[in-house]
Write an enzyme that holds these catalytic residues in place. Structure first.
Site, PDB file in Angstrom:
ATOM      1  N   SER A  25       0.821  -1.224   0.000  1.00 29.57           N
ATOM      2  CA  SER A  25       0.000   0.000   0.000  1.00 29.57           C
ATOM      3  C   SER A  25       0.848   1.264   0.000  1.00 29.57           C
ATOM      4  O   SER A  25       0.340   2.361   0.201  1.00 29.57           O
ATOM      5  CB  SER A  25      -0.925   0.006   1.218  1.00 29.57           C
ATOM      6  OG  SER A  25      -0.165  -0.036   2.413  1.00 29.57           O
ATOM      7  N   ASN A 112      -1.958  -1.095  13.833  1.00 32.88           N
ATOM      8  CA  ASN A 112      -3.396  -0.796  13.883  1.00 32.88           C
ATOM      9  C   ASN A 112      -3.674   0.563  14.529  1.00 32.88           C
ATOM     10  O   ASN A 112      -4.470   1.347  14.021  1.00 32.88           O
ATOM     11  CB  ASN A 112      -4.151  -1.899  14.639  1.00 32.88           C
ATOM     12  CG  ASN A 112      -3.996  -3.250  13.963  1.00 32.88           C
ATOM     13  OD1 ASN A 112      -3.437  -3.325  12.860  1.00 32.88           O
ATOM     14  ND2 ASN A 112      -4.472  -4.303  14.601  1.00 32.88           N
ATOM     15  N   THR A 157     -37.514  28.941 -11.077  1.00 35.62           N
ATOM     16  CA  THR A 157     -37.828  27.618 -10.537  1.00 35.62           C
ATOM     17  C   THR A 157     -38.026  26.742 -11.768  1.00 35.62           C
ATOM     18  O   THR A 157     -38.464  27.231 -12.814  1.00 35.62           O
ATOM     19  CB  THR A 157     -39.114  27.623  -9.676  1.00 35.62           C
ATOM     20  OG1 THR A 157     -40.219  27.934 -10.516  1.00 35.62           O
ATOM     21  CG2 THR A 157     -39.038  28.642  -8.540  1.00 35.62           C
ATOM     22  N   HIS A 158     -37.669  25.477 -11.651  1.00 34.22           N
ATOM     23  CA  HIS A 158     -37.757  24.558 -12.801  1.00 34.22           C
ATOM     24  C   HIS A 158     -36.990  25.102 -14.014  1.00 34.22           C
ATOM     25  O   HIS A 158     -37.355  24.835 -15.162  1.00 34.22           O
ATOM     26  CB  HIS A 158     -39.217  24.285 -13.187  1.00 34.22           C
ATOM     27  CG  HIS A 158     -40.086  23.886 -12.034  1.00 34.22           C
ATOM     28  ND1 HIS A 158     -40.320  22.570 -11.687  1.00 34.22           N
ATOM     29  CD2 HIS A 158     -40.741  24.633 -11.118  1.00 34.22           C
ATOM     30  CE1 HIS A 158     -41.112  22.535 -10.615  1.00 34.22           C
ATOM     31  NE2 HIS A 158     -41.373  23.768 -10.245  1.00 34.22           N
ATOM     32  N   SER A 279     -11.520  23.980 -28.502  1.00 36.12           N
ATOM     33  CA  SER A 279     -11.819  22.677 -29.094  1.00 36.12           C
ATOM     34  C   SER A 279     -10.656  22.287 -29.984  1.00 36.12           C
ATOM     35  O   SER A 279     -10.061  23.131 -30.648  1.00 36.12           O
ATOM     36  CB  SER A 279     -13.100  22.773 -29.921  1.00 36.12           C
ATOM     37  OG  SER A 279     -13.115  21.774 -30.922  1.00 36.12           O
ATOM     38  N   LYS A 285     -14.638  27.533 -30.842  1.00 32.10           N
ATOM     39  CA  LYS A 285     -15.212  27.145 -29.550  1.00 32.10           C
ATOM     40  C   LYS A 285     -14.478  27.742 -28.365  1.00 32.10           C
ATOM     41  O   LYS A 285     -13.259  27.889 -28.356  1.00 32.10           O
ATOM     42  CB  LYS A 285     -15.187  25.619 -29.413  1.00 32.10           C
ATOM     43  CG  LYS A 285     -16.151  24.925 -30.331  1.00 32.10           C
ATOM     44  CD  LYS A 285     -17.580  25.025 -29.844  1.00 32.10           C
ATOM     45  CE  LYS A 285     -17.847  23.911 -28.860  1.00 32.10           C
ATOM     46  NZ  LYS A 285     -19.224  24.018 -28.354  1.00 32.10           N
ATOM     47  N   ASN A 287     -15.063  26.700 -24.505  1.00 26.05           N
ATOM     48  CA  ASN A 287     -15.893  25.777 -23.712  1.00 26.05           C
ATOM     49  C   ASN A 287     -15.708  25.981 -22.209  1.00 26.05           C
ATOM     50  O   ASN A 287     -14.619  26.333 -21.751  1.00 26.05           O
ATOM     51  CB  ASN A 287     -15.545  24.334 -24.092  1.00 26.05           C
ATOM     52  CG  ASN A 287     -15.996  23.984 -25.499  1.00 26.05           C
ATOM     53  OD1 ASN A 287     -16.993  24.530 -25.974  1.00 26.05           O
ATOM     54  ND2 ASN A 287     -15.270  23.115 -26.162  1.00 26.05           N
ATOM     55  N   GLU A 292     -17.806  22.380 -15.961  1.00 24.45           N
ATOM     56  CA  GLU A 292     -18.248  20.998 -16.207  1.00 24.45           C
ATOM     57  C   GLU A 292     -17.480  20.012 -15.333  1.00 24.45           C
ATOM     58  O   GLU A 292     -18.049  19.060 -14.786  1.00 24.45           O
ATOM     59  CB  GLU A 292     -18.068  20.654 -17.688  1.00 24.45           C
ATOM     60  CG  GLU A 292     -19.058  21.395 -18.570  1.00 24.45           C
ATOM     61  CD  GLU A 292     -18.705  21.330 -20.043  1.00 24.45           C
ATOM     62  OE1 GLU A 292     -19.631  21.277 -20.850  1.00 24.45           O
ATOM     63  OE2 GLU A 292     -17.507  21.331 -20.395  1.00 24.45           O
ATOM     64  N   TYR A 319      -9.386  -4.778  13.940  1.00 27.42           N
ATOM     65  CA  TYR A 319      -8.773  -4.399  12.667  1.00 27.42           C
ATOM     66  C   TYR A 319      -8.949  -5.528  11.659  1.00 27.42           C
ATOM     67  O   TYR A 319      -8.736  -6.701  11.984  1.00 27.42           O
ATOM     68  CB  TYR A 319      -7.274  -4.094  12.863  1.00 27.42           C
ATOM     69  CG  TYR A 319      -6.615  -3.781  11.537  1.00 27.42           C
ATOM     70  CD1 TYR A 319      -6.667  -2.499  11.023  1.00 27.42           C
ATOM     71  CD2 TYR A 319      -6.018  -4.787  10.777  1.00 27.42           C
ATOM     72  CE1 TYR A 319      -6.118  -2.216   9.778  1.00 27.42           C
ATOM     73  CE2 TYR A 319      -5.469  -4.518   9.540  1.00 27.42           C
ATOM     74  CZ  TYR A 319      -5.519  -3.223   9.049  1.00 27.42           C
ATOM     75  OH  TYR A 319      -4.996  -2.946   7.819  1.00 27.42           O
ATOM     76  N   GLN A 324      -7.492  -1.236   4.975  1.00 25.87           N
ATOM     77  CA  GLN A 324      -6.414  -0.584   4.236  1.00 25.87           C
ATOM     78  C   GLN A 324      -6.954   0.203   3.038  1.00 25.87           C
ATOM     79  O   GLN A 324      -6.309   1.136   2.565  1.00 25.87           O
ATOM     80  CB  GLN A 324      -5.406  -1.640   3.763  1.00 25.87           C
ATOM     81  CG  GLN A 324      -4.224  -1.078   3.015  1.00 25.87           C
ATOM     82  CD  GLN A 324      -3.083  -2.078   2.924  1.00 25.87           C
ATOM     83  OE1 GLN A 324      -2.422  -2.345   3.917  1.00 25.87           O
ATOM     84  NE2 GLN A 324      -2.876  -2.641   1.754  1.00 25.87           N
TER      85      GLN A 324
HETATM   86  N1  ARG Z   1      -1.264  -0.794   5.837  1.00 26.79           N
HETATM   87  C1  ARG Z   1      -2.206  -1.130   6.869  1.00 26.79           C
HETATM   88  C2  ARG Z   1      -3.479  -0.282   6.687  1.00 26.79           C
HETATM   89  O1  ARG Z   1      -3.393   0.683   6.028  1.00 26.79           O
HETATM   90  C3  ARG Z   1      -1.636  -0.821   8.219  1.00 26.79           C
HETATM   91  C4  ARG Z   1      -2.190  -1.660   9.294  1.00 26.79           C
HETATM   92  C5  ARG Z   1      -1.750  -3.087   9.147  1.00 26.79           C
HETATM   93  N2  ARG Z   1      -2.211  -3.881  10.228  1.00 26.79           N
HETATM   94  C6  ARG Z   1      -2.280  -5.204  10.168  1.00 26.79           C
HETATM   95  N3  ARG Z   1      -2.754  -5.826  11.211  1.00 26.79           N
HETATM   96  N4  ARG Z   1      -1.878  -5.856   9.115  1.00 26.79           N
HETATM   97  O2  ARG Z   1      -4.517  -0.618   7.189  1.00 26.79           O
END
Ligand code: ARG
Length: 457
Positions: A25, A112, A157-158, A279, A285, A287, A292, A319, A324
């Site tokens: 991650s 955690n 309105t509308h 464009s 154009k 835009n 948007e 947890y 994650q």
């Molecule tokens: N990368 C994990 C998260 O974002 C950190 C916590 C990991 N804890 C565990 N018990 N594996 O949640």
């Protein structure tokens, strides 16, 4: 360098590369490096206070944490495939620098409680930045409203002409919505400013660590009430994203008004070139992509809320690694709402509002039909009768291809509204709406004063 994960002790086989790829991650949570080192430093002090680290080790750990953070921020840190997240990377980096002293860092804490702490700190910073961007749009809106406090436009309105209001009143309406969003962020902050650090994996620790002192060191208002709740719940992310999503909805409606006003078919306003796009094929154009995209990003932020809600619903406490997945939508929502707000602030600031075209559109006699019905009411006619009689008048005029503007004094007298012709006037109609919160000059001035106070930095 360590070639094993932090938790490898009871394992005889390293994780499969496919499992590692799934669990990795760092791409998302390396944004938390500053917070991870802040939380780590506060934890070092808690360990020292508990008598588990001597002053020398505490100082060495604090210095190593800062060194790892600086290397990561500078892009010189050598990440290892076993660094599954930012917490693992920082702890490994510290241990590589210090050996045994580094290995003391994680006593009494878990990823955690650490990740929950890092994320809260990060969200508090992101929400502060987003709120400043939102405040800036609201302030631009009230500045523009102040310029147009006496400029009439057809209120709708509308998406059809309804009654005259002023441009100032309409712009204030958008500012009020954003002021409530700022209030929601401030209210969220009270619940968000709670430190989870010291909750450990779920049950605190046996080491005599004081989470209250840690909370104060990290600048939180207080520490957790329940260690299981502290590591399990993500309502603080959900609520922040909900507030961001409500605000993005408001910004999308401001964008929708900009799109309508700047539609060449209406011609009430023009976006500055700096907030317009060309464009690739059609040379003529210009835009309104800024508006948007502001509309489109609201969908994406609402999607962020749905991602969190779907991921969290039904999870038992404690947890779970599903959690994650909480960071990407939360960071995205809070960052995106700021990007949208900054662009809209510029678009509204530079918007050329055509007050002549808006006033000309107020010549539509239908805009004053309610004023006519209310004039009958003031003469004692029950409103339902007044509405029907005015409607019948409009229908017979339409049959003759005429409008209220074609009635002469005799016809108005016969209808029972002698002041009739004078009613077809935007300035009079607006000035007559003296109720607080209405479009009259005095009311909009009062709104601007109230908004100015609410939107003070
Ligand atoms: N990368 C994990 C998260 O974002 C950190 C916590 C990991 N804890 C565990 N018990 N594996 O949640």
């Amino acid at each position: 360098m360590n070639d094993r994960a932090l938790w490898s002790g009871r394992f005889s086989t390293p994780p499969a590369p496919e499992a590692q790829a799934l669990g990795h991650s760092l791409d998302v949570d390396r944004a938390l490096v500053g917070e991870d080192v802040r939380a780590g430093t506060a934890h070092v002090e808690a360990l020292r206070d508990a008598g588990l680290l001597n002053d020398d080790d505490a100082r060495r750990l604090t210095d190593a944490l800062a060194q790892v953070r600086d290397a990561i921020l500078a892009g010189t840190f050598a990440f290892d495939p076993t660094d599954e997240d930012i917490h693992s990377a920082v702890e490994r980096g510290v241990t590589d620098l210090l050996g045994d002293a580094g290995a003391k860092l994680h006593a009494g804490r878990s990823r955690n409680d650490l990740v929950a702490t890092d994320v809260r700190l990060h969200l508090l910073a992101l929400a502060t930045a987003a709120a400043e961007d939102i405040r800036a749009v609201a302030r631009v809106l009230i500045a523009r409203a102040g310029e147009h406090i006496d400029d009439p436009m057809p209120g709708s309105t509308h998406v059809r002409p309804a009654q005259p209001i002023t441009v100032g009143h309409h712009l204030c309406a958008h500012a009020w919505a954003l002021a409530r969003d700022l209030d929601r962020f401030a209210d969220w902050r009270r619940r968000a400013s709670v430190s989870p650090l010291g909750a450990g994996a779920l049950a605190t620790s046996t080491l005599g660590i004081d989470p209250v002192a840690t909370a104060a060191r990290l600048g939180f208002d207080r520490s957790f009430d329940n260690s299981v709740d502290a590591v399990s719940d993500r309502d603080v992310l959900q609520e922040a994203v909900a507030v961001a999503s409500i605000c993005a909805t408001h910004l999308s409606r401001l964008a929708a008004d900009l799109l309508r006003w700047t539609d060449p078919a209406l011609g009430w306003a023009e976006l500055d070139e700096a907030f317009s796009t060309g464009s690739s094929m059609m040379p003529q154009k210009r835009n309104p992509d800024t508006a948007e995209l502001a509309r489109g990003k609201a969908a994406r932020i609402a999607g962020d809320f749905v991602t969190l809600a779907a991921m969290l619903q039904g999870l038992p406490l404690g947890y779970q690694r599903d959690l994650q997945e909480d960071k990407e939508p939360a960071f995205d929502a809070l960052e995106t709402v700021g990007v949208v707000a900054r662009a809209l602030a510029g678009a509204v600031h530079t918007l050329r509002i055509d007050v002549v075209a808006m006033r000309a559109a107020c010549a539509d006699p239908g805009l004053y039909a309610t004023d006519v019905a209310e004039a009958l009411v003031k003469g004692g006619v029950p409103f339902r009768d007044a509405h029907r009689r005015t409607g019948e008048l409009l229908r017979s005029l339409a049959d003759e291809e005429r409008t209220l503007a074609d009635l002469d004094a005799d016809a108005w007298n016969t209808f029972g509204v002698p002041e009739g012709a004078g009613l077809l006037d935007p300035d009079r109609s607006i000035a007559a709406r003296t109720a607080p919160g209405g479009p009259s000059h005095g009311s909009v001035e009062a709104q601007l004063a109230a908004l100015d106070a609410l939107l003070a930095p």
